[in-house]
Design a protein around this motif. Sequence first.
Motif, PDB file in Angstrom:
ATOM      1  N   ASN A 218       0.808  -1.219   0.000  1.00  0.00           N
ATOM      2  CA  ASN A 218       0.000   0.000   0.000  1.00  0.00           C
ATOM      3  C   ASN A 218       0.841   1.270   0.000  1.00  0.00           C
ATOM      4  N   ASP A 228      -6.011  -4.776   1.773  1.00  0.00           N
ATOM      5  CA  ASP A 228      -5.848  -4.501   0.351  1.00  0.00           C
ATOM      6  C   ASP A 228      -6.710  -3.299  -0.028  1.00  0.00           C
ATOM      7  N   GLN A 231      -6.081   2.287  -4.989  1.00  0.00           N
ATOM      8  CA  GLN A 231      -5.505   3.617  -4.831  1.00  0.00           C
ATOM      9  C   GLN A 231      -5.214   4.227  -6.203  1.00  0.00           C
TER      10      GLN A 231
END
Length: 547
Positions: A218, A228, A231
């Motif tokens: 991330n 999870d 983005q």
Amino acid sequence: MKKTLTIIGKCLMLLILVSSCQDDDKTFGSLDAPTNLEATYEIIGQSVEFPNGDGSGNVLLKASAENAISYKYIFPDQSSVTVSSGEYTKRFTTNGVNSYEVTVIAYGKGGVASSLTFMVEDVLSNFNDPETVALLTGGASKVWYWAAATAGHIGVGPNDGSENNGWPSYYSATPFEKAGSEDSDCLYENVLTFTQDGEIVKYTLDNGGRTFFNASYNSVGGEDSSSDLCQPFDTSGEKIAVLGPADAITPQYETTGTQMTFSDGGFMGYYIGTNTYEIVSITENTMTVRAVMGNDASLAWYHIFTTQPPYSDDEPVYDNLVFSDEFDVDGAPDPTIWNMEIGNGTNGWGNNEAQYYRAENAVVQGGNLIITAKQEAFNGFNYTSARMNTHNNFDFTYGKVEMRAKLPTGGGTWPALWMLGSNYQTISWPACGETDIMEHVGNDQNTIHGTLHYPGNSAGNANTSSTVVEGVSDEFHIYTVNWSPNFIRFYVDGNEFKTFANSPEVPYNWDFFLIFNVAMGGSFGGTIDPSFTESSMEVDYVRVYQE
């Protein structure tokens, strides 16, 4: 055998915004291009006996220069790589003995650079897999999507082959598991395009500007989370997919023996910190790849892709009403539509069911079909109910089936709206196929099941999903299945809760007929409440739409 090449003073001034007066630059200090750039290479496995190497095509490249911070290698297959140490092992994959022109760029402070172009000569590669390349690209350009409707389209298993041949025994995603959440709903938007350009395979990932990150990565997208996430992350630009023999293939793994390594950090939609994927299997319309997550070599990740879009505008629109029963005439169910099934079948209809079916337990009244299960002694059984079907009165292939119903209550009740393959008398169950649009058991109130039975997936091993719907016995809800050549989708009140990828390999491409029933007990209904007396399923309507 090592070969060395040197260049001194050939300078590429790549920093555009450098001041014309270098003495005034207070940020970088002196911007001197790297000097004395040297490059060497060693063909792996080269010996007197094997002067062109061991056939892997691997070549160890080494570059060094004074004042260099990093090095970039550019290869004739249009791929490139940047390394800080100057060392990189390149696998050349053109079949046979070939020579390759390689350029190395040494970067110094502020981006000033020196470059050197040299030949890597007489490298043997035994790799040759034109069939996989053709299936991957279609010989020109081919688009792939996540096989979102397939169980296990994302999966994890051990990387040492110790369990299930490495298949995803630790985790296996359910159909469309990553849909419907703001944190993960970008994954199934991925479009992966592979294009063959001569001997080069080019690759483009279009993910709409949002990437689904494994929690361990991330931070690459700028977030700090233990889950999870989708983005914003730029994956634009064409990459090169370098195909070659898969590394360290464990013999028990299923594999094509070919892997892909993407240039410039390319990846296949789900960011797990790797750019190399072994092609486990590939056909005209399905591809399974295997990859080792960048920071955990003990895990093997599996991804399944298909040429069928997860959400396809090409799916048929079923909006033409071809059959309905509105149950608006009081009395017995319409005999021109419904066949009443009588008795307890063989072994309780194959499920150890406790009821005896009677026509009298189904009646149309007040605009509804009412099927009542009762606790009563009849013909050697302690319970009665009704079961009715449309076989030979209405059989159909593909369409949307919709019913509005209120379900019975009580432990042991087992109401269902389902379909059976019309050829069940000549092709035995489960080869004929069964689609359970709606099943409910009173011992698990408010849980609705959608299930498919077919060879390899039947009875206790059926392909099933469930959803919780409050008040199924207190008010009417709409239960729907949309059955097309591509998908079978299950809904309650318009909310999809199960999707199955249809194909010619499963028995869902011929006529089926409709069945209503309320069973008691049995293998799915479970224990019957001793205090049960009677309860009814009420059906407002059943409708079938086709194109």
